[in-house]
Write a protein that holds these residues in place. Structure first.
Motif, short mmCIF file in Angstrom:
data_model
loop_
_atom_site.label_atom_id
_atom_site.label_comp_id
_atom_site.label_asym_id
_atom_site.label_seq_id
_atom_site.Cartn_x
_atom_site.Cartn_y
_atom_site.Cartn_z
N THR A 11 0.71 -1.26 0.06
CA THR A 11 0.01 0.08 0.11
C THR A 11 0.74 1.26 0.12
O THR A 11 1.77 1.35 0.79
N ILE A 12 0.57 2.27 -0.90
CA ILE A 12 1.39 3.40 -0.92
C ILE A 12 0.54 4.41 -0.82
O ILE A 12 -0.61 4.63 -1.39
N ALA A 13 0.94 5.45 -0.02
CA ALA A 13 0.12 6.67 0.22
C ALA A 13 0.96 8.08 -0.50
O ALA A 13 1.79 8.05 -0.30
N VAL A 14 0.15 8.49 -1.43
CA VAL A 14 0.76 9.67 -2.18
C VAL A 14 0.11 10.91 -1.63
O VAL A 14 -1.03 11.21 -1.22
N LEU A 220 4.82 2.67 2.03
CA LEU A 220 5.57 3.77 1.38
C LEU A 220 4.79 5.28 1.26
O LEU A 220 3.69 5.16 0.94
N ILE A 221 5.44 6.05 1.46
CA ILE A 221 4.97 7.69 1.27
C ILE A 221 5.93 8.37 0.73
O ILE A 221 6.82 8.09 0.49
N ASP A 222 5.14 9.29 -0.08
CA ASP A 222 6.08 10.20 -0.90
C ASP A 222 5.83 11.64 -0.09
O ASP A 222 4.96 11.63 0.67
N GLN A 223 6.46 12.69 -0.76
CA GLN A 223 6.21 14.12 -0.30
C GLN A 223 6.60 14.21 1.28
O GLN A 223 5.82 14.71 1.75
N VAL A 224 7.58 13.49 1.76
CA VAL A 224 7.95 13.51 3.09
C VAL A 224 8.20 15.23 3.27
O VAL A 224 9.17 15.41 2.78
N PRO A 225 7.59 15.62 4.32
CA PRO A 225 7.96 17.04 4.51
C PRO A 225 9.44 17.07 5.13
O PRO A 225 9.93 16.29 5.88
N THR A 226 9.98 18.23 4.64
CA THR A 226 11.24 18.36 4.95
C THR A 226 11.62 18.34 6.58
O THR A 226 12.78 17.83 7.22
N ARG A 227 10.78 18.81 7.33
CA ARG A 227 11.01 18.85 8.86
C ARG A 227 10.98 17.60 9.46
O ARG A 227 11.56 17.37 10.46
N ASP A 228 10.38 16.44 8.78
CA ASP A 228 10.04 15.26 9.31
C ASP A 228 11.06 14.22 8.86
O ASP A 228 11.25 13.08 9.52
N ALA A 229 12.01 14.62 7.77
CA ALA A 229 12.78 13.49 7.11
C ALA A 229 14.02 13.19 8.24
O ALA A 229 14.14 11.89 8.49
N ARG A 230 14.42 13.99 8.98
CA ARG A 230 15.27 13.66 9.92
C ARG A 230 14.98 12.50 11.02
O ARG A 230 15.49 11.46 11.46
#
Length: 508
Positions: A11-14, A220-230
């Motif tokens: 399952t992929i969330a976009v 899997l998710i895309d468009q990970v917010p930059t503030r959450d990537a770390r």
């Protein structure tokens, strides 16, 4: 973390809203990623936009104005019907004739004057003049079949009746604005896919999408917010993947109307003239934007300041063309020279669920403009509403993003800043209404130049004209970020597409 319902289900969330299963309805990245599960292309762009054989095993220019494609003989539709040269002709004819939806695919078919079906496995595309990008254009054009597509409208694709292709998956169900479910096509000509069933869900809210991944509801998710990537990368249950992108985030400014709807004086009265038509005003607005601050504070370093269409090092980018330097004092002087020493008021429109941190970018720009006397109100809208209204020229200034499917700046030049000319497929997304005949002539020359070095120089000249006029105001180039549950590997793509075909188990 919970495992998938079955070991070979995923399952992929976009985060980007997909709007149709009609592969030619709207040239929008979420749509392209979704429909590529069903519909193949003649040429396949890899993760770095390099062309690879797909439905076409080979292609060559047999004359300056004729490209010949040799098709594979093992591509079939679900009912066993083979994919043939006639389907190529049918696809190109449909795109050229399509009059519904935002479209945007005509730029890939307009150069083709004639489609010659030599035999079922050979098709020739004849152009009026040399067209070096035809193979790259075919990498951006989803192929459909005459049998399922004859007489089919967009509604027939969305219902599933016509959503039948030669791709790695077959459609099980589709609910607009919610999800699509696909079943593996075991008869696909390409490499075996690890997932028997793929569900693609639209979860536009960033926090909700991340929560779904952490809870194991999606893989899997895309468009990970930059503030959450770390933070996600520090979670042992998850893996983060990134890829520098070619998408340029930019502003368009209404340059074609004497009066524009969302610009007033500071008391809210409509102005007699549209200040955005003055190049000094456009330059002032650009110089008032602190791009390094947006990259550092809004994008958390996951972007690069932009002064042109494509990032440094790509074909056609100009190493001497840099972003406007942040200089609010100079911006105020330019406004005064243009007759607006006290400034004016604007509404800045944009999406709130399409690009990475889009709503925050709008707010940051609004604060910067307000500091130079351009009092700015932000109206951030859901993707579907924003782009529908933007296409009707309802806004004065809007935020948008554009990349390239060819690795060259042909698409942004032809779509964003070429004079509006639907008959030629030009200016389809030119929301500024910008028109410069000299730029158009350079673009025409570039698109008819076979030698890459000469074509690149023409691209650069055209780019310098358009950017010098502030046909658009570039902001930054995104870095694309995905996150997956541990045990999965995602091959990030320059074009941002999120697809099951790029996801695999780590152990395979």
């Amino acid at each position: 973390m919970a495992l998938p319902a079955a070991a070979n289900d995923v399952t992929i969330a976009v985060g980007g809203a997909f709007t149709s299963l009609d592969p030619h309805f709207h040239n929008l990245t979420p749509n392209s990623g979704l429909t590529q599960h069903i519909f193949d292309r003649l040429v396949n762009p890899d993760a770095d936009l390099r062309p690879e054989p797909a439905l076409a095993l080979s292609w060559s220019a047999i004359s300056p104005t004729t490209w010949e494609f040799r098709l594979r003989d093992d591509a079939r539709f679900p009912d066993g019907t083979p994919f043939t040269a006639d389907d190529v002709a049918f696809t190109i004819a449909r795109v050229s004739a399509l009059r519904t939806g935002p479209g945007g695919y005509a730029i890939y078919t307009r150069p083709v004057q004639e489609v010659v079906v030599v035999d079922p496995r050979t098709v020739r595309l004849v152009t009026a003049e040399p067209a070096p990008l035809i193979p790259a254009f075919m990498a951006a054009l989803p192929m459909i079949g005459r049998r399922a597509g004859e007489g089919a409208a967009t509604a027939d694709y969305n219902s599933g009746r016509a959503a039948i292709g030669t791709g790695p998956y077959r459609l099980v169900s589709y609910v607009a604005g919610d999800r699509a479910v696909f079943q593996r096509n075991d008869q696909w000509w390409g490499p075996a896919q690890p997932w028997s069933r793929v569900t693609v869900r639209l979860i536009a809210n960033d926090s909700t999408r991340i929560a779904a991944l952490k809870a194991g509801d999606v893989d899997l998710i895309d468009q990970v917010p930059t503030r959450d990537a770390r933070d996600l990368a520090a979670d042992s249950r998850l893996t983060v993947f990134s890829k520098p992108g070619v998408r340029n985030i930019y502003l368009y400014l209404d340059q074609f109307r004497d009066q524009t709807p969302f610009v007033t004086d500071l008391r809210g009265n409509r102005l007699a003239t549209n200040p955005l038509r003055d190049p000094r005003v456009r330059q002032a607005l650009s110089m008032a934007i602190n791009r390094p601050a947006i990259v550092a504070q809004v994008m958390d370093g996951q972007a690069s300041p932009s002064g042109q269409f494509l990032p440094d090092g790509t074909m056609g980018s100009d190493p001497g063309l840099r972003p406007d330097a942040y200089d609010p004092a100079a911006a105020q002087r330019l406004l005064a020279e243009a007759g607006f020493p006290q400034g004016f008021a604007v509404t800045l429109h944009g999406p709130n669920d399409r690009y990475v941190n889009d709503a925050q970018i709008l707010q940051a720009i609004a604060q910067m403009w307000t500091r130079i006397g351009v009092r700015t109100r932000v109206e951030a809208l859901p993707t579907s509403a924003y782009f529908t209204r933007s296409a009707r020229d309802e806004f004065s200034i809007g935020l948008a993003g554009w990349g390239t499917g060819t690795g060259e700046p042909d698409s942004p030049l032809a779509s964003l800043v070429a004079a509006r000319d639907p008959a030629r497929g030009r200016g389809a997304s030119n929301r500024s209404g910008y028109s410069n005949p000299a730029m158009d002539r350079l673009l025409d020359q570039a698109l008819a130049t076979l030698e890459p070095p000469a074509r690149e120089e023409l691209y650069r000249q055209a780019t310098r004209l358009a950017i010098g006029d502030r046909a658009i105001v570039p902001l930054h180039h995104q870095v694309n970020i995905w996150a997956a549950r541990s045990g999965l590997i995602y091959e990030g793509r320059n074009d941002e597409r999120t697809m099951a075909m790029s996801l695999r188990p780590a152990t395979r």
